[in-house]
Design a protein around this motif. Structure first.
Motif, PDB file in Angstrom:
ATOM      1  N   UNK D 126       0.833  -1.200   0.000  1.00 21.43           N
ATOM      2  CA  UNK D 126       0.000   0.000   0.000  1.00 21.43           C
ATOM      3  C   UNK D 126       0.872   1.256   0.000  1.00 21.43           C
ATOM      4  N   UNK D 127       1.985   1.213   0.735  1.00 17.91           N
ATOM      5  CA  UNK D 127       2.894   2.361   0.755  1.00 17.91           C
ATOM      6  C   UNK D 127       3.485   2.587  -0.637  1.00 17.91           C
ATOM      7  N   UNK D 128       3.864   1.492  -1.315  1.00 19.94           N
ATOM      8  CA  UNK D 128       4.417   1.622  -2.670  1.00 19.94           C
ATOM      9  C   UNK D 128       3.342   2.171  -3.616  1.00 19.94           C
ATOM     10  N   UNK D 129       2.119   1.654  -3.482  1.00 18.01           N
ATOM     11  CA  UNK D 129       1.003   2.091  -4.327  1.00 18.01           C
ATOM     12  C   UNK D 129       0.735   3.585  -4.118  1.00 18.01           C
ATOM     13  N   UNK D 130       0.547   3.983  -2.856  1.00 18.96           N
ATOM     14  CA  UNK D 130       0.294   5.394  -2.553  1.00 18.96           C
ATOM     15  C   UNK D 130       1.505   6.252  -2.901  1.00 18.96           C
ATOM     16  N   UNK D 131       2.695   5.716  -2.658  1.00 16.05           N
ATOM     17  CA  UNK D 131       3.916   6.494  -2.900  1.00 16.05           C
ATOM     18  C   UNK D 131       4.090   6.818  -4.378  1.00 16.05           C
ATOM     19  N   UNK D 132       3.829   5.818  -5.229  1.00 16.42           N
ATOM     20  CA  UNK D 132       3.957   6.047  -6.672  1.00 16.42           C
ATOM     21  C   UNK D 132       2.943   7.088  -7.126  1.00 16.42           C
TER      22      UNK D 132
END
Lengths: 224, 224, 224, 224
Positions: D126-132
């Motif tokens: 989720x962090x990677x998803x939101x971060x991108x």
């Protein structure tokens, strides 16, 4: 001819070449859009336990870097193609085929990229990667050479300084790739780092941009 | 109406057909861009030890050739479609569907290409490959025939010599493919070589180009 | 307002809506081009011995038919979208989102197509396939309803008969799919055949084409 | 030069920037079209017995939701890019590269989407998803900041209120994603629900639309 140009809204009948390059650009943009998107698609979601995901993603780091590098080198060529076809206003059969050849090399990039990403320490994958890019760069320069020969597909009044500038600008990229192939015989890692040099050369604004900008504005070739 | 045509910048109201083929071209360019890019994507990075990579890539040579061949034959059809739709300026429902049919055949090319690449010595894959291409070529010619019938979707003043020339030019390609199917009964290899003949016929500039060029310039149908 | 229209080259300032739908069309054409191309890509080259290829391809016949059917139904929607956006000349946020919703349904088609192709005799796959298509058709009609409401995104002088005609024309397609869902409870095969009815209804030229043609020519909304 | 600007149909020569952003838009539309289509393509047809299909599809529900969410967030960015480039009328090398960077982040979305869909309960995906997504949103805002700096790539008379409004509008999206990252440390589920908040913020019409609409109509920058 020159006199009638005044009445034909700036697009004079010239010895060779057919106006309207919109579809050449559309096909090219399409190929670039697909290739850069597919590059990322090659990144497979790891099939591991949730607890191992962090470790697995760290393992994939070389892949991420390889794909970003591919993205950047393709970005360089798209921008080069884009800027070149701001000046190329007409086409003929030879230009169409040169562009198809260029696109074939661009479209093939996922394969060499896959090779360097899978075989990170190999020299052969790097030679194929650099070789494909160098070939694409040379074809791009041939397109420019062909289009500006006798000015038959560009504006007749295009500045000779701009023509030469674009040549130098376009050719420096494949030149660095060819040097990179040579360097790879000494050190694969050093050759890999050369991709960054290419990116820097291309991203940093330079005198060509002003030339390009002024030329486009003074000739106003797509001026409606 | 005829009198007012003079003032309506060359795009007269004609019995049938709706102007603006931009989206037909956009859809077609999109399909071509995707198909030629996906062809290369079919080339899978070999999953072997680094030491076996050189050997493995050599093994893949027929695949590379197969994909380059597919790229070229699709390039021929894109250029044919491109040149044809420089003259086709309007559309109706039948033309839209003929174009969708043409695109369906183009979009299906990765499958026959995969067949000839996997079964390099088989006759059936070659017949399917040539058959699909021949069908696409025939549909392309039907599009031209339909559009020029009573000149209802092209410029009224289009030169009859150009109309005939395009027909011959377009039809020679599927004709060679059909001959290729016949040849495959005698020798699969000989039939495979015929792809090269098609490419040569299409890449080398010829009298049509001048016709096409002069026609576009004299009618100036997209002339803003 | 009406008086000034004369001087603003036919594109008057209207209460709501922003002109220039080019990118809406470009995104839509892109999605359609990719989806119809990917449908065929789902056809995998069989991994069998050369001697079994003929038999294997015959086995794949339902898959071929399934993909051709998907191609045709998507062709119908592309043509519907194309014709509709010849009249829709402006946009606002709601229209952009309705179009994104329509494209989401279109883009999802490879999944239901894969289902009916893999589970040829199942009713659930057919309901999902018809359901997705029916939803897309309904959204397409909502786009038309929204755009023509108070004429706020179409030409003010658009013929009411044309507005109604497009509604009927667009809605008949999802209606048949919904009937198809009902029929599938009696016979899956009969429901499958209904796809052909939809295709026939859409491919055969009809009175709408003349309406559409005349309307485009009389209003000349993209008239440069 | 300044005097002649009056006669050059509203497109004056300005200190920096080259007109014609068509290909920037074409490349961007292409990338978006491919990414949103490929998202759905990730949904694999389950390889199960027909009797287990219903159960299997129910199991896939989180995947469907994940892909619809991705579709919506990409739709938000496409609409943002679309609206922004209605005002950005010229480009230079820096803008081209900023746009390529934005597209790189957009094109990478299938990977983070795949992660959240495979590891539905994980925080890292989720962090990677939101971060991108947050990074893409920030780059989009940098594009706006760069283009409106000294008004060098937008209309000189653009309303300052509009400039600020677009900034706020664009930045609110990555801001919510960044908050979502913070929330994920407390509850992954709560963070997932924030995607819906973003969608609601973006889909519901708001005052910006009127600003945007009025500005486009008053400056009429693409006014032919």
């Amino acid at each position: 001819m020159g006199f009638l140009d005044i009445f034909s809204s700036g697009r004079a009948t010239r010895p060779r070449g057919i106006p309207h390059n919109e579809r050449i650009n559309a096909l090219s943009d399409g190929v670039f859009a697909i290739v850069i998107t597919l590059l990322v698609l090659e990144l497979k979601v790891p099939e591991v336990e949730p607890s191992e995901l962090t470790h697995e993603l760290r393992e994939m780091l070389p892949k991420f870097i390889g794909h970003i590098a591919s993205f950047l080198v393709l970005g360089i060529y798209w921008i080069g193609h884009h800027n070149m076809f701001m000046h190329i206003q007409r086409h003929d059969r030879v230009l169409l085929w040169l562009n198809v050849l260029f696109l074939m090399l661009v479209a093939s990039m996922p394969f060499p990229t896959g090779l360097i990403v899978e075989f990170t320490e190999g020299q052969l994958p790097l030679i194929i990667f650099f070789g494909t890019l160098a070939a694409a760069g040379v074809v791009l320069d041939i397109i420019w050479w062909y289009a500006t020969r006798n000015r038959h597909l560009v504006d007749e009044n295009i500045d000779q300084a701009l023509v030469s500038f674009v040549h130098r600008r376009v050719l420096i990229v494949p030149l660095i790739y060819i040097i990179g192939i040579g360097v790879s015989f000494a050190s694969v890692l050093a050759a890999q780092l050369m991709v960054i040099i290419v990116a820097l050369v291309s991203i940093v604004p330079n005198p060509l941009d002003r030339f390009h900008s002024e030329q486009v504005q003074s000739t106003g070739q797509e001026g409606e």
